[in-house]
Scaffold this motif. Structure first.
Motif, PDB file in Angstrom:
ATOM      1  N   HIS A 126     -26.130  -1.447  40.998  1.00 31.42           N
ATOM      2  CA  HIS A 126     -27.563  -1.169  41.147  1.00 31.42           C
ATOM      3  C   HIS A 126     -28.152  -1.081  39.743  1.00 31.42           C
ATOM      4  O   HIS A 126     -28.343   0.003  39.188  1.00 31.42           O
ATOM      5  CB  HIS A 126     -27.769   0.123  41.935  1.00 31.42           C
ATOM      6  N   MET A 131     -31.703  -0.615  43.368  1.00 29.99           N
ATOM      7  CA  MET A 131     -30.587  -1.016  44.218  1.00 29.99           C
ATOM      8  C   MET A 131     -30.535  -2.520  44.425  1.00 29.99           C
ATOM      9  O   MET A 131     -31.551  -3.193  44.530  1.00 29.99           O
ATOM     10  CB  MET A 131     -30.662  -0.298  45.567  1.00 29.99           C
ATOM     11  N   ALA A 152     -23.134   2.583  41.327  1.00 28.71           N
ATOM     12  CA  ALA A 152     -24.450   3.218  41.223  1.00 28.71           C
ATOM     13  C   ALA A 152     -24.499   4.072  39.958  1.00 28.71           C
ATOM     14  O   ALA A 152     -25.221   5.064  39.890  1.00 28.71           O
ATOM     15  CB  ALA A 152     -24.718   4.059  42.471  1.00 28.71           C
ATOM     16  N   SER A 165     -28.681   5.322  47.150  1.00 26.07           N
ATOM     17  CA  SER A 165     -27.614   4.513  46.547  1.00 26.07           C
ATOM     18  C   SER A 165     -26.303   5.288  46.592  1.00 26.07           C
ATOM     19  O   SER A 165     -26.288   6.513  46.483  1.00 26.07           O
ATOM     20  CB  SER A 165     -27.962   4.178  45.104  1.00 26.07           C
TER      21      SER A 165
END
Ligand SMILES: *Cc1c(COP(=O)(O)O)cnc(C)c1O
Length: 364
Positions: A126, A131, A152, A165
């Motif tokens: 991300h 994202m 993430a 996320s």
């Protein structure tokens, strides 16, 4: 100097850090446990494990899922190299996929053509706090029976259709490095819905050790990827302020957007109505100018900027090992060579954001 980023340390953290240091219990104690509970609530996830870095989080995810020699793992060609390094470290092969220029994340439409009988997992990144196109990606993973590990690292708090996320995949990994929105110096977080996986991660981060009926035994060859308690004490008050921290970054990003609007010489980051961008980095593409010269000149003028992330196929290790050519992943190469990360965060005033913008405009 207008700094690219600066860690925000709430004063309340200092008291708790002192508390930890004076207690003598420095590692993985009550503050780590408390931090894990807070993150579990924030993400609405059942299992949250604090670890020593974002890279440790990714490494543990691969180990816990049993990714090993001869397996293939799909990763975006444009990311911080840790995403692919951990795949190499477990002996598997990172299979690169180019990114979209709109979100700097993996182009989901290019994934299926890279899936083989060896493919075990996809690691979407991300990137910069927005994202990847996670819903179609999860659909592909399901169809081909692949694990999804969300990198993430720079996207704590980001959302896709109001879901955070790190909560879509089998495992979600976050970083608490000083360049991220909240930091514990070094630090990382692993999250999962799966109880067995969580247990394995728990063992792997602490030498494979487990206490049963007061007896300590070792069940796996593990690592030492624990977080210290004073790091957790530093992280807790930041997490409590995370939404405000994100709001500041978002407003600054909107301000940059408005100033860069309709200029032909810069591409501002695209936004997407289905996704909440947390702007870990405000990243633009500069056109028709040498990006490295811009970084140097801005530095001379008291403004710190940097490139955003790396194109893996342009890095010596990956280029040599897999015989990549610079043009193999064209968007990743553009983002690597023309991408520019601008100062952002609570340490900056509106006037300073405007100064960055004016000086950049003068250069271009
Ligand atoms: C920061 C980052 C990492 C590494 O995190 P560390 O905590 O520095 O180990 C991995 N992946 C991405 C996408 C990152 O931005």
């Amino acid at each position: 100097m207008i700094k690219l980023a600066k860690p925000y340390i709430p004063t309340s953290a200092l008291e708790s850090i002192k508390d930890v240091l004076e207690s003598g219990n420095l590692i993985q104690g009550k503050y780590v446990a408390g931090f894990e509970t807070l993150v579990a609530d924030y993400l609405d996830m059942p299992y949250v494990k604090m670890v020593s870095s974002g890279t440790a989080a990714l490494h543990l995810a691969l180990l816990a899922l049993g990714i090993e020699k001869d397996d293939e793992v799909i990763v975006p060609a444009f990311t911080f190299p840790a995403t692919a390094n951990v795949v190499e470290i477990v002996g598997a092969k990172p299979v690169l996929v180019d990114i979209n220029m709109s979100d700097y994340c993996i182009n989901v439409e290019l994934i299926e053509q890279k899936i083989t009988s060896q493919t075990k997992a996809i690691i979407p990144v991300h990137e910069f706090g927005q994202m990847a196109d996670i819903i179609p990606l999860m659909r592909i993973a399901k169809r081909h029976d692949l694990y999804v590990i969300e990198d993430a690292a720079c996207a704590l708090g980001a959302e896709y259709r109001n879901k955070k996320s790190g909560t879509y995949g089998d495992v979600g990994c976050f970083s608490l490095h000083p360049r991220k929105a909240i930091t514990t110096g070094e630090g990382g977080i692993v999250v999962t819905h799966d109880k067995k996986l969580a247990h394995k991660i728990e063992l792997l981060r602490n030498h494979g050790a487990e206490k049963q009926d007061g007896h300590l035994d070792f069940h796996l060859p593990g690592l030492n990827y624990r977080m210290t308690d004073f790091q957790a004490a530093l992280g807790i008050p930041q997490l409590e302020e995370l939404e405000q921290i994100i709001d500041v970054r978002k407003n600054q990003a909107l301000h940059y957007d408005s100033m860069f609007k309709d200029t032909g010489w810069i591409d501002a980051p695209a936004t997407n109505s289905e996704r909440k961008h947390v702007y870990q980095t405000y990243h633009v593409i500069v056109k028709d100018k040498n990006r490295d010269d811009i970084i140097t000149t801005l530095r001379e003028q008291g403004i710190e900027t940097n490139l955003g992330a790396q194109a893996l196929h342009c890095l010596t290790y990956f280029a040599n090992k897999y015989n990549f050519k610079p043009h193999d992943f064209p968007n990743s190469r553009i983002a690597y060579t023309q991408g520019l990360a601008l100062p952002l965060g609570k340490h900056l005033k509106k006037k300073e954001i405007e100064e960055v913008c004016m000086k950049l405009k003068d250069l271009l």
